[in-house]
Design an enzyme around this catalytic site. Sequence first.
Site, short mmCIF file in Angstrom:
data_model
loop_
_atom_site.label_atom_id
_atom_site.label_comp_id
_atom_site.label_asym_id
_atom_site.label_seq_id
_atom_site.Cartn_x
_atom_site.Cartn_y
_atom_site.Cartn_z
N ASN A 47 17.05 29.41 18.83
CA ASN A 47 16.54 30.78 18.92
C ASN A 47 17.53 31.71 19.62
O ASN A 47 17.19 32.83 19.98
CB ASN A 47 15.23 30.80 19.73
CG ASN A 47 14.16 29.95 19.10
OD1 ASN A 47 14.00 29.96 17.89
ND2 ASN A 47 13.43 29.20 19.91
N HIS A 133 1.24 32.43 18.32
CA HIS A 133 1.80 31.27 19.04
C HIS A 133 0.72 30.52 19.81
O HIS A 133 -0.21 31.13 20.33
CB HIS A 133 2.87 31.81 20.01
CG HIS A 133 3.73 30.75 20.61
ND1 HIS A 133 3.50 30.22 21.85
CD2 HIS A 133 4.84 30.14 20.12
CE1 HIS A 133 4.45 29.32 22.12
NE2 HIS A 133 5.27 29.26 21.08
N GLU A 175 1.80 39.25 17.27
CA GLU A 175 3.22 39.08 17.58
C GLU A 175 4.03 40.12 16.84
O GLU A 175 3.61 40.61 15.80
CB GLU A 175 3.69 37.68 17.17
CG GLU A 175 3.10 36.59 18.02
CD GLU A 175 3.54 35.20 17.62
OE1 GLU A 175 4.60 35.05 16.98
OE2 GLU A 175 2.81 34.26 17.95
N SER A 179 6.65 33.51 14.81
CA SER A 179 7.65 32.50 15.11
C SER A 179 7.83 31.47 14.01
O SER A 179 8.91 30.90 13.87
CB SER A 179 7.33 31.81 16.43
OG SER A 179 6.02 31.34 16.45
N ASP A 204 3.15 40.03 21.64
CA ASP A 204 4.15 39.06 22.09
C ASP A 204 5.36 39.23 21.17
O ASP A 204 5.30 38.90 19.99
CB ASP A 204 3.54 37.65 22.00
CG ASP A 204 4.52 36.57 22.43
OD1 ASP A 204 5.74 36.82 22.43
OD2 ASP A 204 4.05 35.46 22.75
N HIS A 207 10.35 37.00 19.49
CA HIS A 207 11.42 36.89 18.49
C HIS A 207 11.96 38.25 18.03
O HIS A 207 12.89 38.30 17.23
CB HIS A 207 10.93 36.10 17.28
CG HIS A 207 10.63 34.68 17.61
ND1 HIS A 207 11.59 33.71 17.66
CD2 HIS A 207 9.47 34.08 17.96
CE1 HIS A 207 11.04 32.57 18.00
NE2 HIS A 207 9.76 32.76 18.19
N LYS A 236 15.01 33.35 24.11
CA LYS A 236 15.51 33.50 22.75
C LYS A 236 16.76 34.39 22.75
O LYS A 236 17.80 33.95 23.21
CB LYS A 236 14.39 33.97 21.84
CG LYS A 236 13.48 32.78 21.50
CD LYS A 236 12.03 32.98 21.61
CE LYS A 236 11.32 31.63 21.55
NZ LYS A 236 9.89 31.72 21.80
C1 PLP Z 1 8.79 30.90 22.22
C2 PLP Z 1 7.53 31.67 22.28
C3 PLP Z 1 6.75 31.68 23.43
C4 PLP Z 1 7.04 30.79 24.60
O1 PLP Z 1 8.05 31.32 25.37
P1 PLP Z 1 8.82 30.36 26.37
O2 PLP Z 1 9.53 31.28 27.26
O3 PLP Z 1 9.72 29.50 25.54
O4 PLP Z 1 7.78 29.55 27.07
C5 PLP Z 1 5.66 32.51 23.47
N1 PLP Z 1 5.32 33.27 22.41
C6 PLP Z 1 6.04 33.25 21.28
C7 PLP Z 1 5.63 34.11 20.14
C8 PLP Z 1 7.15 32.44 21.17
O5 PLP Z 1 7.84 32.39 20.04
#
Ligand code: PLP
Length: 386
Positions: A47, A133, A175, A179, A204, A207, A236
């Site tokens: 990522n 997620h 999101e 993801s 969230d 990405h 990421k």
């Molecule tokens: C990767 C991810 C997370 C988790 O984040 P980390 O910092 O790796 O714990 C949360 N939400 C989404 C949408 C993700 O892709």
Amino acid sequence: MNWSKFLKNKLEIRKIEKLWRKRRIIENYNTRIIYINKKKYINFSSNNYLGLSHNKNIIESWKIALNKYGSGSGGSGHIIGYNEAHYKLEKDLENWLDYPQALLFHSGYSANQSIITTLMNKKDLIIADKLSHISLIESSIFSKAKLKRFPHNRMDILKKFSIQNDFSKKLIITEGVFSMDGDHSPLNKIHHIAKKNNAFLLVDDAHGIGVLGKEGKGSCEVYNIKPDLLIITFGKAFGLSGAALLCNKIIGEYFLQYSKGLIYSTSIPPAQASALSKSILQIRKSDCLRNKLNENINYFRKLIKNYNFPFLDSHTAIQPLIIGDNQKSLKLSNFLKKNGFFAQAILPPSVPKNSSRLRITITANHLFIDFEKLVELLNYFFNKKK
Ligand SMILES: *Cc1c(COP(=O)(O)O)cnc(C)c1O
């Protein structure tokens, strides 16, 4: 049932379902290339979209801050773990993303848990996209609120759920970039539905941040909205780890008073916060890396157009190749691995049943030849004479 029986059963189930998960030791890693068992692979599973994990300036600022502040923060932010480096990082995030308040968490996973369980209670309603997620879904289940999941990006169903008025508070969760599918959510429409129905919106953007929008400000900048709660993660595009919540002052104060994740947990090392501040600077001025990433995505999509591989129509760095059958996904992943390409198979329950896939992630550091070779291998796998 006793413990050993329980554990043995559970492990047996994973084996029978052929969903056994195994970790691999990565010996060396420079974003484009990884080494496993001394063998070299072109890496299509990271990522690290802009390759910032190996940015010299970020590494240097981490080193300098390490010498200045030591290795650990020494406590929670409410005791002595709120260093000037944490304060600066919060201010840098607020300035960059134009929010009054930023709060830091250890990871996206723990941020989502803390935020959702601290906000939501009995009599509340959480409305979440089905492809959200697991950290969002699991914490919604852990909260005592009622959870309704709408089919991926279905605005009509989201509307239907949002209208309901027999709940005390409502929270809509989605999101920026999904993801596992790599597509966007229609944030402008979702934002409108949330406002109209007096619901908070949580986005969230793990990405999207760093990769999309002006100065890498992410999906919300692209759609020109400001959700009540914006979660960004640093694992990421930032090339580090950790997460932040962006919100207004009163929401921020609520979390400072009530979030157990903030109050009872040691804050991230100050040196890491310094490195993250440097990473923001780097991201803001990294149009050339974002252009390179887009060039790579476009080149890859141009290549695969000539074939009928089962790729989803994704325009982001996440290019999912839907196989369906778990064994076939593993077979393809192993075939690529034998030929020097690493693309991890993603199996249920990480994705819905019968949708196991290879999640090919593209970074700014890939070379055109990497894509050409990968496509050649895919062609051999799918179209070779049996
Ligand atoms: C990767 C991810 C997370 C988790 O984040 P980390 O910092 O790796 O714990 C949360 N939400 C989404 C949408 C993700 O892709």
